[in-house]
Design a protein around this motif. Structure first.
Motif, PDB file in Angstrom:
ATOM      1  N   LEU A  36       0.847  -1.182   0.000  1.00  0.00           N
ATOM      2  CA  LEU A  36       0.000   0.000   0.000  1.00  0.00           C
ATOM      3  C   LEU A  36       0.888   1.239   0.000  1.00  0.00           C
ATOM      4  O   LEU A  36       1.713   1.422   0.900  1.00  0.00           O
ATOM      5  N   ILE A  38       1.448   5.339   0.145  1.00  0.00           N
ATOM      6  CA  ILE A  38       0.860   6.585   0.629  1.00  0.00           C
ATOM      7  C   ILE A  38       1.555   7.746  -0.092  1.00  0.00           C
ATOM      8  O   ILE A  38       2.695   8.088   0.218  1.00  0.00           O
ATOM      9  N   ILE A  69      -3.150   4.385  -1.711  1.00  0.00           N
ATOM     10  CA  ILE A  69      -4.184   4.464  -0.685  1.00  0.00           C
ATOM     11  C   ILE A  69      -5.346   5.349  -1.127  1.00  0.00           C
ATOM     12  O   ILE A  69      -6.490   5.144  -0.687  1.00  0.00           O
ATOM     13  N   PRO A  75      -9.616   4.519   3.847  1.00  0.00           N
ATOM     14  CA  PRO A  75      -8.170   4.411   4.015  1.00  0.00           C
ATOM     15  C   PRO A  75      -7.762   3.708   5.303  1.00  0.00           C
ATOM     16  O   PRO A  75      -6.694   3.098   5.369  1.00  0.00           O
ATOM     17  N   ALA A  78      -7.811   0.118   4.528  1.00  0.00           N
ATOM     18  CA  ALA A  78      -6.702  -0.171   3.624  1.00  0.00           C
ATOM     19  C   ALA A  78      -5.413  -0.395   4.405  1.00  0.00           C
ATOM     20  O   ALA A  78      -4.640  -1.321   4.120  1.00  0.00           O
ATOM     21  N   ILE A  79      -5.172   0.450   5.397  1.00  0.00           N
ATOM     22  CA  ILE A  79      -3.975   0.310   6.229  1.00  0.00           C
ATOM     23  C   ILE A  79      -4.054  -0.944   7.086  1.00  0.00           C
ATOM     24  O   ILE A  79      -3.083  -1.697   7.216  1.00  0.00           O
TER      25      ILE A  79
END
Length: 232
Positions: A36, A38, A69, A75, A78-79
């Motif tokens: 992922l 950022i 992301i 989000p 997602a993390i």
């Protein structure tokens, strides 16, 4: 157990994006298929999509996929679900601003403390410390707080530069600015030179790469920290 690479820069002179780190990253992310990304720091103001594509191109060389992301509706989830995480460099003020705006700073800290492998470069490294007060960036936005992840017990000054002997430049050196910081703050600062990085495994922090780092502590003379384990 924390598993992090905290690098001063993504690109060293004459090389392509992440080129100097790819052998290390291949081993570090050996169990990861998708990372992922950022892209909030937006170097030179580029879009999230453009920045994500740069990261994709680099990681494809070692067989790892990248997902931005910003492509997720949630989000935080997602993390939480990420196999690995990479925060790229750019402007630290905007990066931190977006971490707060999207309410993901604490979630990011939690997953990193629990062992999700993490790569940070430049601004993405700055946020690993206690706060972002030792960034070199211009304050183009005003984040709600300067507090960052606190995954390491000191701050990072990325792209650390030594004074150039004989220069006619009259501006402040990095060392001067860090001394000014320590008039009002107690947090130790590690000047991390380009081409070097920290490997964090659990609570063990090891300096790796081609150069020593410069350690600044309040009311002490700065010292050179050699390649190997760092204790602050």
């Amino acid at each position: 157990m924390k598993k992090m690479i905290i690098a001063s820069t993504s690109t060293i002179y004459g090389g392509s994006y992440l080129e100097y780190l790819l052998p290390t990253l291949k081993s570090f992310f050996s169990d990861v298929k998708t990372i992922l990304f950022i892209p909030y720091a937006r170097p030179s103001g580029i879009s999230y999509d453009a920045y994500t594509n740069i990261a994709k191109e680099a990681f494809q060389k070692i067989g790892i996929e990248i997902e931005g992301i910003h492509g997720y509706k949630n989000p935080i989830e997602a993390i939480q679900n990420a196999e690995g995480i990479f925060t790229g460099g750019g402007n630290t003020f905007e990066l931190v601003n977006q971490l707060y705006k999207n309410d993901i700073l604490e979630t990011l800290k939690k997953v990193l403390e629990n062992g999700t492998p993490y790569l940070g470069t430049s601004a993405g490294s700055n946020i690993c410390g206690i706060n972002m007060k030792n960034t070199n960036d211009m304050p183009i936005v005003y984040p709600p707080s300067f507090k960052t992840l606190g995954c390491i017990p000191f701050n990072i000054n990325a792209h650390y530069l030594d004074p150039i002997e004989g220069t006619k430049h009259m501006g402040e050196t990095r060392e001067t600015r860090i001394k000014e910081f320590h008039v009002f703050n107690n947090t130790a600062v590690l000047g991390l030179r380009e081409g070097s990085w920290l490997e964090v495994i659990g609570e063990t922090i090891t300096l790796k790469g081609n150069y020593t780092a410069r350690l600044f502590e309040k009311d002490k003379k700065p010292i050179e920290s050699g390649i190997g384990e760092i204790s602050i």
